[in-house]
Design a protein around this motif. Structure first.
Motif, mmCIF file in Angstrom:
data_model
loop_
_atom_site.group_PDB
_atom_site.id
_atom_site.type_symbol
_atom_site.label_atom_id
_atom_site.label_comp_id
_atom_site.label_asym_id
_atom_site.label_seq_id
_atom_site.Cartn_x
_atom_site.Cartn_y
_atom_site.Cartn_z
ATOM 1 N N VAL A 1 0.821 -1.215 0.000
ATOM 2 C CA VAL A 1 0.000 0.000 0.000
ATOM 3 C C VAL A 1 0.854 1.262 0.000
ATOM 4 N N GLY A 2 1.912 1.314 0.813
ATOM 5 C CA GLY A 2 2.754 2.502 0.833
ATOM 6 C C GLY A 2 3.367 2.798 -0.523
ATOM 7 N N ALA A 3 3.801 1.762 -1.213
ATOM 8 C CA ALA A 3 4.378 1.939 -2.551
ATOM 9 C C ALA A 3 3.313 2.362 -3.556
ATOM 10 N N ILE A 4 2.125 1.777 -3.460
ATOM 11 C CA ILE A 4 1.040 2.126 -4.390
ATOM 12 C C ILE A 4 0.608 3.571 -4.180
ATOM 13 N N LEU A 5 0.502 3.998 -2.931
ATOM 14 C CA LEU A 5 0.140 5.392 -2.667
ATOM 15 C C LEU A 5 1.260 6.344 -3.067
ATOM 16 N N SER A 6 2.507 5.872 -3.024
ATOM 17 C CA SER A 6 3.618 6.692 -3.543
ATOM 18 C C SER A 6 3.461 6.887 -5.046
ATOM 19 N N ALA A 7 2.982 5.851 -5.739
ATOM 20 C CA ALA A 7 2.706 5.983 -7.169
ATOM 21 C C ALA A 7 1.604 7.003 -7.421
ATOM 22 N N ALA A 8 0.624 7.056 -6.519
ATOM 23 C CA ALA A 8 -0.432 8.069 -6.657
ATOM 24 C C ALA A 8 0.149 9.471 -6.511
ATOM 25 N N LEU A 9 1.068 9.650 -5.553
ATOM 26 C CA LEU A 9 1.724 10.952 -5.410
ATOM 27 C C LEU A 9 2.535 11.298 -6.650
ATOM 28 N N LEU A 10 3.151 10.305 -7.254
ATOM 29 C CA LEU A 10 3.889 10.499 -8.510
ATOM 30 C C LEU A 10 2.959 11.033 -9.596
ATOM 31 N N LEU A 11 1.800 10.414 -9.726
ATOM 32 C CA LEU A 11 0.834 10.861 -10.731
ATOM 33 C C LEU A 11 0.427 12.316 -10.501
ATOM 34 N N ARG A 12 0.252 12.662 -9.252
ATOM 35 C CA ARG A 12 -0.222 14.016 -8.934
ATOM 36 C C ARG A 12 0.879 15.055 -9.088
ATOM 37 N N HIS A 13 2.021 14.836 -8.458
ATOM 38 C CA HIS A 13 3.017 15.899 -8.360
ATOM 39 C C HIS A 13 3.927 15.999 -9.582
ATOM 40 N N SER A 14 4.287 14.886 -10.199
ATOM 41 C CA SER A 14 5.173 14.958 -11.364
ATOM 42 C C SER A 14 4.417 15.085 -12.668
ATOM 43 N N PHE A 15 3.232 14.457 -12.749
ATOM 44 C CA PHE A 15 2.505 14.431 -14.018
ATOM 45 C C PHE A 15 1.256 15.300 -14.022
ATOM 46 N N GLY A 16 0.855 15.827 -12.870
ATOM 47 C CA GLY A 16 -0.340 16.663 -12.803
ATOM 48 C C GLY A 16 -1.621 15.906 -13.073
ATOM 49 N N LEU A 17 -1.622 14.596 -12.853
ATOM 50 C CA LEU A 17 -2.796 13.758 -13.137
ATOM 51 C C LEU A 17 -3.596 13.556 -11.853
ATOM 52 N N ASP A 18 -4.300 14.588 -11.432
ATOM 53 C CA ASP A 18 -5.025 14.544 -10.163
ATOM 54 C C ASP A 18 -6.156 13.528 -10.171
ATOM 55 N N ILE A 19 -6.861 13.411 -11.280
ATOM 56 C CA ILE A 19 -7.982 12.470 -11.342
ATOM 57 C C ILE A 19 -7.474 11.035 -11.211
ATOM 58 N N GLU A 20 -6.402 10.723 -11.914
ATOM 59 C CA GLU A 20 -5.839 9.383 -11.851
ATOM 60 C C GLU A 20 -5.293 9.087 -10.453
ATOM 61 N N ALA A 21 -4.630 10.081 -9.848
ATOM 62 C CA ALA A 21 -4.101 9.894 -8.493
ATOM 63 C C ALA A 21 -5.230 9.634 -7.501
ATOM 64 N N ALA A 22 -6.304 10.404 -7.627
ATOM 65 C CA ALA A 22 -7.442 10.223 -6.729
ATOM 66 C C ALA A 22 -8.093 8.861 -6.930
ATOM 67 N N ALA A 23 -8.086 8.347 -8.155
ATOM 68 C CA ALA A 23 -8.646 7.022 -8.419
ATOM 69 C C ALA A 23 -7.844 5.951 -7.681
ATOM 70 N N VAL A 24 -6.517 6.054 -7.730
ATOM 71 C CA VAL A 24 -5.675 5.088 -7.022
ATOM 72 C C VAL A 24 -5.926 5.177 -5.518
ATOM 73 N N GLU A 25 -6.004 6.382 -4.995
ATOM 74 C CA GLU A 25 -6.235 6.555 -3.560
ATOM 75 C C GLU A 25 -7.598 6.032 -3.144
#
Length: 365
Positions: free
Chosen positions: A290-314
């Protein structure tokens, strides 16, 4: 979008949890029409064994050219000799410095379904939602060192510029949350902390819409356990941040649940779960991803600006933490692949649901 992601699985359970995070990123890319290219490189003990150094030049070059870096964990008993001239952690410190990722974001929330796992009483865990911002490339971890037969020194050094840039990042993050900033130092004793506090006070004049308080690190260690819900954004120096965030992780019930994002001035960042390499369970297929998967969500949000995708993972992780299956560290019996499969299934189930992102919901970080 198209993006290049370098993965650094590292040591212990690092390869297992990193593989789970990559599987989630691939699923997100497929569902949302993105193209993510992955490149794996060595770091830590695995790199020492293969190349004799904890951060090979090829790995560093790949990370510097990437759009984002996803890291697992480094270290383990095999490389734990404190007198060894080369150690796995040196690779991680060198990578942080080379990438210029000076702000380490560690969001902490206590999931209602897991509150019983915390050592604190449930009533103290209500509405706990803290974002720690740890300065990552200065202080004692990067200062000059000396060692003789009967003495040793570790220099803790900060410049105004180093403090100001991470403090401004913390203020900006606070503006997007509850507009409360707590700065942690040891200004009653340490000169670096006096510089830290005066810099925070000066920068605060540019953020009059954010309420600022100062806490001494020893008091803060107590307050995180007695009234954790009182805090919004907490900013502090490198060593203090390392200690306080591991303490705070106990509130969530397990180190395996918490992600982190290390950011600099650009879009590229370094993302990793806050847990270590857990060599006692490495290779057994039971690590919590889970910690690694949520880190991937932060990656989507902060590096790629993909807030919708990050929120989906979360949201998918939230569903699994609520309904199971749970890994062993949070009271279940599921293995890494079972938890991953449940997260992927939840992503599918939430894909077309308007309830995946309820009105007013706020994602971590």
């Amino acid at each position: 979008m198209k993006a290049h992601i370098v993965t650094l699985p590292g040591d212990g359970v690092g390869p297992e949890v990193t593989a789970a995070a990559v599987a989630v990123l691939k699923a997100v890319a497929e569902r949302h029409g993105h193209v993510f290219a992955f490149e794996e490189q060595l770091i830590g003990g695995a790199a020492i064994d293969a190349c004799g150094e904890p951060l090979p030049a090829a790995a560093l070059a790949a990370c510097q050219a990437a759009d984002a870096v996803l890291l697992g964990a480094v270290g383990g008993p095999k490389w734990s000799d404190p007198n060894a001239p080369v150690r796995p952690e040196q690779g991680l410190l060198a990578l942080r410095a080379a990438l210029g990722v000076y702000a380490n974001l560690r969001p902490l929330q206590v999931h209602p379904a897991l509150a019983e796992l915390s050592p604190l009483k449930n009533e103290r865990l209500q509405r706990v939602d803290v974002l720690f911002v740890r300065e990552l490339t200065g202080g004692a971890y990067f200062g000059a060192r000396t060692r003789s037969a009967d003495a040793a020194t570790d220099e803790c050094k900060y410049t105004v510029a180093e403090i100001e840039r991470v403090v401004r990042r913390a203020f900006e993050l606070a503006r997007d949350r509850r507009r409360q900033l707590t700065s942690v130092d040891k200004a009653n004793v340490l000169e670096t902390s006096r510089l830290w506090r005066s810099t925070v006070q000066r920068v605060a004049a540019d953020y009059t819409d954010v309420t600022v308080e100062h806490q001494l690190v020893d008091s803060m260690a107590m307050l995180l356990l007695t009234r954790p819900s009182a805090y919004d954004v907490v900013v502090t120096e490198n060593l203090f941040g390392d200690i306080l965030t591991d303490e705070a992780a106990a509130l969530a019930g397990s180190l395996g649940l918490l992600p982190s994002a290390s950011l600099g001035d650009g879009k590229a960042g370094l993302y990793e779960p806050i847990h270590g390499s857990a060599p006692d369970i490495a290779g057994k297929g039971v690590a919590n991803p889970v910690g690694a998967i949520l880190s991937a969500a932060l990656l989507l949000r902060h590096s790629f600006g993909l807030d919708i995708e990050a929120a989906a993972v979360e949201a998918a992780v939230d569903a699994v933490l609520r309904d199971g299956p749970h890994s062993r560290d949070i009271g279940g019996s599921a293995g890494t692949t079972e938890v991953l499969a449940a997260v992927l299934a939840a992503l599918d189930a939430l894909a077309d649901s308007a309830t995946a992102f309820p009105s007013g919901a706020r994602a971590c970080g």
